[in-house]
Write a protein that holds these residues in place. Structure first.
Motif, PDB file in Angstrom:
ATOM      1  N   GLY A  11     -21.101  57.604  83.179  1.00 15.48           N
ATOM      2  CA  GLY A  11     -22.460  57.113  83.433  1.00 15.48           C
ATOM      3  C   GLY A  11     -23.319  58.069  84.220  1.00 15.48           C
ATOM      4  N   SER A  12     -23.121  59.382  83.993  1.00 17.57           N
ATOM      5  CA  SER A  12     -23.853  60.353  84.817  1.00 17.57           C
ATOM      6  C   SER A  12     -24.780  61.219  83.951  1.00 17.57           C
ATOM      7  N   ALA A  13     -24.866  62.496  84.288  1.00 19.45           N
ATOM      8  CA  ALA A  13     -25.849  63.396  83.642  1.00 19.45           C
ATOM      9  C   ALA A  13     -25.648  63.531  82.133  1.00 19.45           C
ATOM     10  N   ALA A  14     -24.432  63.282  81.654  1.00 21.39           N
ATOM     11  CA  ALA A  14     -24.190  63.329  80.208  1.00 21.39           C
ATOM     12  C   ALA A  14     -24.207  61.921  79.600  1.00 21.39           C
ATOM     13  N   GLY A  15     -23.506  60.981  80.240  1.00 21.74           N
ATOM     14  CA  GLY A  15     -23.354  59.647  79.655  1.00 21.74           C
ATOM     15  C   GLY A  15     -24.679  58.936  79.442  1.00 21.74           C
ATOM     16  N   ARG A  36     -16.649  54.084  85.709  1.00 25.39           N
ATOM     17  CA  ARG A  36     -15.682  53.518  86.653  1.00 25.39           C
ATOM     18  C   ARG A  36     -16.305  53.163  87.991  1.00 25.39           C
ATOM     19  N   GLU A  37     -17.489  53.690  88.300  1.00 25.15           N
ATOM     20  CA  GLU A  37     -18.073  53.420  89.614  1.00 25.15           C
ATOM     21  C   GLU A  37     -19.199  52.391  89.523  1.00 25.15           C
ATOM     22  N   GLU A  38     -19.295  51.567  90.616  1.00 25.84           N
ATOM     23  CA  GLU A  38     -20.374  50.562  90.689  1.00 25.84           C
ATOM     24  C   GLU A  38     -21.728  51.243  90.713  1.00 25.84           C
ATOM     25  N   ILE A  42     -26.731  60.721  92.050  1.00 24.07           N
ATOM     26  CA  ILE A  42     -27.378  61.872  91.413  1.00 24.07           C
ATOM     27  C   ILE A  42     -26.525  63.064  91.841  1.00 24.07           C
ATOM     28  N   PRO A  43     -25.763  63.662  90.921  1.00 19.27           N
ATOM     29  CA  PRO A  43     -24.759  64.637  91.386  1.00 19.27           C
ATOM     30  C   PRO A  43     -25.376  65.822  92.130  1.00 19.27           C
ATOM     31  N   CYS A  44     -26.497  66.304  91.621  1.00 18.54           N
ATOM     32  CA  CYS A  44     -27.099  67.500  92.229  1.00 18.54           C
ATOM     33  C   CYS A  44     -27.697  67.193  93.596  1.00 18.54           C
ATOM     34  N   GLU A  77     -12.394  51.461  84.468  1.00 20.49           N
ATOM     35  CA  GLU A  77     -11.915  52.812  84.143  1.00 20.49           C
ATOM     36  C   GLU A  77     -11.224  52.813  82.797  1.00 20.49           C
ATOM     37  N   ALA A  78     -11.646  53.682  81.896  1.00 20.20           N
ATOM     38  CA  ALA A  78     -10.981  53.794  80.600  1.00 20.20           C
ATOM     39  C   ALA A  78      -9.685  54.564  80.802  1.00 20.20           C
ATOM     40  N   LYS A  79      -8.593  53.979  80.375  1.00 21.36           N
ATOM     41  CA  LYS A  79      -7.276  54.583  80.622  1.00 21.36           C
ATOM     42  C   LYS A  79      -6.606  55.058  79.350  1.00 21.36           C
ATOM     43  N   THR A 105     -16.899  62.186  80.381  1.00 20.21           N
ATOM     44  CA  THR A 105     -16.067  61.873  81.549  1.00 20.21           C
ATOM     45  C   THR A 105     -16.165  62.921  82.658  1.00 20.21           C
ATOM     46  N   GLY A 106     -16.972  63.965  82.458  1.00 17.96           N
ATOM     47  CA  GLY A 106     -17.325  64.861  83.558  1.00 17.96           C
ATOM     48  C   GLY A 106     -16.216  65.743  84.081  1.00 17.96           C
ATOM     49  N   SER A 107     -16.273  65.978  85.381  1.00 15.34           N
ATOM     50  CA  SER A 107     -15.345  66.925  86.000  1.00 15.34           C
ATOM     51  C   SER A 107     -14.887  66.412  87.361  1.00 15.34           C
ATOM     52  N   LYS A 126     -16.668  65.118  96.088  1.00 20.07           N
ATOM     53  CA  LYS A 126     -16.464  64.077  95.067  1.00 20.07           C
ATOM     54  C   LYS A 126     -17.775  63.363  94.815  1.00 20.07           C
ATOM     55  N   LYS A 127     -17.961  62.913  93.576  1.00 17.67           N
ATOM     56  CA  LYS A 127     -19.193  62.184  93.243  1.00 17.67           C
ATOM     57  C   LYS A 127     -18.927  60.688  93.416  1.00 17.67           C
ATOM     58  N   GLU A 128     -18.551  60.300  94.629  1.00 15.88           N
ATOM     59  CA  GLU A 128     -18.186  58.895  94.877  1.00 15.88           C
ATOM     60  C   GLU A 128     -18.832  58.433  96.167  1.00 15.88           C
ATOM     61  N   GLY A 276     -21.162  67.302  78.168  1.00 12.74           N
ATOM     62  CA  GLY A 276     -21.184  67.436  79.625  1.00 12.74           C
ATOM     63  C   GLY A 276     -20.000  68.232  80.148  1.00 12.74           C
ATOM     64  N   ASP A 277     -19.718  68.039  81.452  1.00 12.32           N
ATOM     65  CA  ASP A 277     -18.685  68.850  82.111  1.00 12.32           C
ATOM     66  C   ASP A 277     -17.313  68.737  81.450  1.00 12.32           C
ATOM     67  N   CYS A 278     -17.055  67.638  80.752  1.00  9.06           N
ATOM     68  CA  CYS A 278     -15.719  67.469  80.147  1.00  9.06           C
ATOM     69  C   CYS A 278     -15.563  68.272  78.857  1.00  9.06           C
ATOM     70  N   LYS A 293     -20.533  74.811  84.222  1.00  9.14           N
ATOM     71  CA  LYS A 293     -20.770  73.359  84.192  1.00  9.14           C
ATOM     72  C   LYS A 293     -22.021  73.059  84.993  1.00  9.14           C
ATOM     73  N   LEU A 294     -23.021  72.496  84.316  1.00 13.17           N
ATOM     74  CA  LEU A 294     -24.290  72.172  84.967  1.00 13.17           C
ATOM     75  C   LEU A 294     -24.816  70.845  84.426  1.00 13.17           C
ATOM     76  N   ALA A 295     -25.585  70.151  85.259  1.00 13.18           N
ATOM     77  CA  ALA A 295     -26.189  68.893  84.823  1.00 13.18           C
ATOM     78  C   ALA A 295     -27.175  69.145  83.673  1.00 13.18           C
ATOM     79  N   SER A 296     -27.876  70.272  83.747  1.00 17.75           N
ATOM     80  CA  SER A 296     -28.860  70.580  82.698  1.00 17.75           C
ATOM     81  C   SER A 296     -28.163  70.787  81.351  1.00 17.75           C
TER      82      SER A 296
HETATM   83  C1  LIG Z   1     -22.757  69.059  94.897  1.00 19.69           C
HETATM   84  C2  LIG Z   1     -23.179  69.381  93.512  1.00 19.69           C
HETATM   85  C3  LIG Z   1     -24.445  69.875  93.262  1.00 19.69           C
HETATM   86  C4  LIG Z   1     -24.837  70.192  91.957  1.00 19.69           C
HETATM   87  N1  LIG Z   1     -26.099  70.680  91.741  1.00 19.69           N
HETATM   88  C5  LIG Z   1     -26.492  70.963  90.483  1.00 19.69           C
HETATM   89  C6  LIG Z   1     -27.826  71.404  90.214  1.00 19.69           C
HETATM   90  O1  LIG Z   1     -28.646  71.561  91.132  1.00 19.69           O
HETATM   91  N2  LIG Z   1     -28.184  71.636  88.913  1.00 19.69           N
HETATM   92  C7  LIG Z   1     -27.298  71.461  87.890  1.00 19.69           C
HETATM   93  O2  LIG Z   1     -27.693  71.670  86.727  1.00 19.69           O
HETATM   94  N3  LIG Z   1     -26.027  71.042  88.117  1.00 19.69           N
HETATM   95  C8  LIG Z   1     -25.615  70.791  89.375  1.00 19.69           C
HETATM   96  N4  LIG Z   1     -24.334  70.337  89.597  1.00 19.69           N
HETATM   97  C9  LIG Z   1     -23.423  70.141  88.466  1.00 19.69           C
HETATM   98  C10 LIG Z   1     -23.635  68.752  87.888  1.00 19.69           C
HETATM   99  O3  LIG Z   1     -23.507  67.815  88.893  1.00 19.69           O
HETATM  100  C11 LIG Z   1     -22.657  68.462  86.769  1.00 19.69           C
HETATM  101  O4  LIG Z   1     -22.750  69.455  85.807  1.00 19.69           O
HETATM  102  C12 LIG Z   1     -22.977  67.090  86.162  1.00 19.69           C
HETATM  103  O5  LIG Z   1     -22.722  66.080  87.098  1.00 19.69           O
HETATM  104  C13 LIG Z   1     -22.176  66.852  84.900  1.00 19.69           C
HETATM  105  O6  LIG Z   1     -22.469  65.592  84.429  1.00 19.69           O
HETATM  106  P1  LIG Z   1     -21.397  64.774  83.568  1.00 19.69           P
HETATM  107  O7  LIG Z   1     -22.048  63.495  83.233  1.00 19.69           O
HETATM  108  O8  LIG Z   1     -20.870  65.641  82.502  1.00 19.69           O
HETATM  109  O9  LIG Z   1     -20.174  64.533  84.557  1.00 19.69           O
HETATM  110  P2  LIG Z   1     -20.018  63.762  85.939  1.00 19.69           P
HETATM  111  O10 LIG Z   1     -21.273  63.856  86.739  1.00 19.69           O
HETATM  112  O11 LIG Z   1     -18.763  64.245  86.531  1.00 19.69           O
HETATM  113  O12 LIG Z   1     -19.871  62.244  85.539  1.00 19.69           O
HETATM  114  C14 LIG Z   1     -18.755  61.747  84.854  1.00 19.69           C
HETATM  115  C15 LIG Z   1     -18.883  60.257  84.681  1.00 19.69           C
HETATM  116  O13 LIG Z   1     -17.779  59.761  83.941  1.00 19.69           O
HETATM  117  C16 LIG Z   1     -17.168  58.685  84.639  1.00 19.69           C
HETATM  118  N5  LIG Z   1     -15.769  58.664  84.232  1.00 19.69           N
HETATM  119  C17 LIG Z   1     -14.878  59.692  84.208  1.00 19.69           C
HETATM  120  N6  LIG Z   1     -13.708  59.293  83.713  1.00 19.69           N
HETATM  121  C18 LIG Z   1     -13.841  57.976  83.429  1.00 19.69           C
HETATM  122  C19 LIG Z   1     -12.987  57.012  82.871  1.00 19.69           C
HETATM  123  N7  LIG Z   1     -11.731  57.315  82.542  1.00 19.69           N
HETATM  124  N8  LIG Z   1     -13.456  55.757  82.707  1.00 19.69           N
HETATM  125  C20 LIG Z   1     -14.746  55.434  83.037  1.00 19.69           C
HETATM  126  N9  LIG Z   1     -15.594  56.310  83.572  1.00 19.69           N
HETATM  127  C21 LIG Z   1     -15.147  57.570  83.746  1.00 19.69           C
HETATM  128  C22 LIG Z   1     -17.424  59.037  86.091  1.00 19.69           C
HETATM  129  O14 LIG Z   1     -17.192  57.956  86.911  1.00 19.69           O
HETATM  130  C23 LIG Z   1     -18.893  59.480  85.969  1.00 19.69           C
HETATM  131  O15 LIG Z   1     -19.752  58.388  85.829  1.00 19.69           O
HETATM  132  C24 LIG Z   1     -23.922  70.024  90.905  1.00 19.69           C
HETATM  133  C25 LIG Z   1     -22.633  69.516  91.149  1.00 19.69           C
HETATM  134  C26 LIG Z   1     -22.269  69.174  92.432  1.00 19.69           C
HETATM  135  C27 LIG Z   1     -20.883  68.627  92.682  1.00 19.69           C
END
Ligand SMILES: Cc1cc2nc3c(=O)[nH]c(=O)nc-3n(C[C@H](O)[C@H](O)[C@H](O)COP(=O)(O)OP(=O)(O)OC[C@H]3O[C@@H](n4cnc5c(N)ncnc54)[C@H](O)[C@@H]3O)c2cc1C
Length: 446
Positions: A11-15, A36-38, A42-44, A77-79, A105-107, A126-128, A276-278, A293-296
């Protein structure tokens, strides 16, 4: 058993953009997002919790975007994943059926294999929300903070942790410069000068051997035997793709340990997409695997995956890597290849740099200097990368540079492109840094 036409895990930058894009392209489909989180951070914004923003609760992605787009939410949490049956199982014992599945599912943060990394008050990023609240509580009593890793996360934490605290902050970086993977040495030196000026102790070319303490951290031992006093340590050394669910479903994993995807973001199973990051990435410049790995990048990939779920509309042309950071009111941005990365990859380069005010005349209130450095391929004049340093307007200028890179514009194209200027907003058309940097590089390619 629950089911939806489209199930998105994460549920983050990709989801979120994957689900929202699916809604826009396929208005008749039911969409369920599992995370998995309530509350989703915002990760960045995480470093800013420790200074400017003040708490994790003030750095959340509101769920309104899901409601507005008729996306159902299921917190669990998807297992397990059974691609043959098209079913996801959750930690809470639910089975969720899908027609198309998006893994977002990110990183997870990397923990270095050094003794003491598991001591109390040694933190990863951690993003928690509960974890960050605990970290924030500990920070109230910290006098000596050591940050291991001088990338943009380490540097942003150093800046933010100094705010409103009487605290010694040391950043330990094993490379020759902080931010060395993002910028050329001239910009890294400029960034380091700002950090030092504001009381951050920088130790570059320095390797950590162990984290010391008896239960709780007391110090960080360096390779030369010196011990830095520490009552808290933050590890900012990078992250790894979270591929557990993909592996549970037998999906292929790529060379940088991300979920293998094609240019349409399809995994090795035709009904499952990843973004996304995964997900595994490829450099747009070299075609080689990239661990970036970046949010963008995550949200771009998500918009490709979400659009392609039921028929292919979009293609991923590989990543160029665009991001900026800012500390003590100075912006540092990078897009594409730095000079050193371009040369390392065998490009012969032409470089243009230009510096000037971001308003005109230079005496305009709020003026800040802004530097632009452009890296061109000398063989065909095409822009490979650009870096900016200085005024905050550099953050958006970087996105123009990114467009030029993606459109494969040449130094000649940029030297003659039509731009808009205004005294209160930009440099003058005569001094405009982007154009002048391209002009300087263009002279080297005549
Ligand atoms: C401190 C920090 C600063 C950053 N600053 C920047 C920035 O300025 N610019 C930039 O472009 N990038 C930045 N990034 C990188 C950016 O945060 C990541 O690239 C971005 O969060 C990736 O998004 P995502 O959705 O792929 O993964 P994540 O943000 O890791 O989200 C993954 C999601 O999947 C869920 N999930 C995972 N496994 C399961 C499961 N089994 N069941 C259910 N849910 C699950 C998690 O709970 C979460 O909701 C930063 C990262 C950090 C840590």
């Amino acid at each position: 058993m629950r089911s939806a036409d489209v199930v998105v895990i994460g549920g983050s930058a990709a989801g979120i953009p994957a689900a929202v894009t699916a809604r826009r392209h396929y208005p008749d489909k039911s969409i369920l997002l599992i995370r998995r989180e309530e509350k989703v951070l915002i990760p960045c914004g995480i470093p800013y919790i420790f200074g400017t923003v003040g708490s994790p609760e003030k750095n959340l992605i509101p769920d309104g975007v899901l409601e507005k787009n008729s996306i159902d939410l299921f917190v669990d949490e998807a297992k397990g994943l059974d691609p043959a049956k098209r079913v996801v199982t959750t930690a809470g014992g639910e089975e969720v059926g899908y027609d198309k599945l998006v893994l977002a599912t990110g990183s997870e943060p990397l923990v270095p294999p050094i003794p003491g990394a598991d001591l109390e008050n040694v933190f990863v990023v951690k993003k928690e929300v509960p974890y960050l609240n605990q970290m924030l509580e500990v920070m109230k009593g910290v006098k000596d903070l050591v940050i291991i890793g001088g990338g943009f996360i380490g540097v942003e934490f150093a800046d933010e942790c100094k705010k409103g605290r009487d605290i010694n902050v040391t950043v330990v970086e094993m490379l020759h410069h902080c931010l060395a993977l993002a910028y050329d040495d001239d910009l890294c030196s400029q960034a380091e000068a700002i950090l030092s000026e504001h009381g951050i102790d920088l130790m570059v070319d320095t390797k950590v051997e162990a984290i010391e303490g008896d239960g709780k951290v007391t110090g960080v031992r360096l390779a030369d035997g010196k011990v830095l006093k520490a009552d808290a340590v933050i590890l900012g050394i990078g992250c790894k793709a979270n591929t557990a669910l993909a592996e549970a479903g037998g999906l292929e994993i790529g060379p940088t340990k991300g979920i293998k995807v094609d240019q349409h973001m399809r995994t090795s199973n035709e009904h499952i997409f990843a973004c996304g990051d995964c997900a595994e990435k490829v450099s747009a410049f070299t075609g080689k695997p990239s661990p970036m790995k970046l949010a963008s990048i995550a949200s771009t990939e998500a918009r490709i995956a979400g659009a392609n779920l039921f028929s292919v509309h979009r293609e991923n042309k590989g990543i160029i890597g665009v991001f900026a950071t800012a500390f003590w009111n100075t912006t540092f941005g990078t897009a594409g290849l730095t000079q050193k990365e371009a040369e390392k990859n065998g490009f012969e380069v032409a470089i243009g740099s230009a510096e000037g005010p971001n308003r005109h005349p230079g005496g305009m209130p709020g003026m800040s200097p802004l530097k632009v450095k452009l890296v061109f391929n000398k063989n065909d004049g095409v822009l490979l990368g650009g870096q900016v340093a200085g005024a905050d307007s550099g953050g958006e200028l970087l996105n123009a540079i990114s467009t030029f890179i993606q459109r494969k514009m040449t130094a000649e194209d940029i030297a003659t492109f039509q731009l808009g200027t205004h005294p209160a907003l930009t440099n003058s058309p005569i001094g405009y840094q982007l154009v002048n940097a391209a002009e300087i590089a263009s002279m080297q390619m005549r």
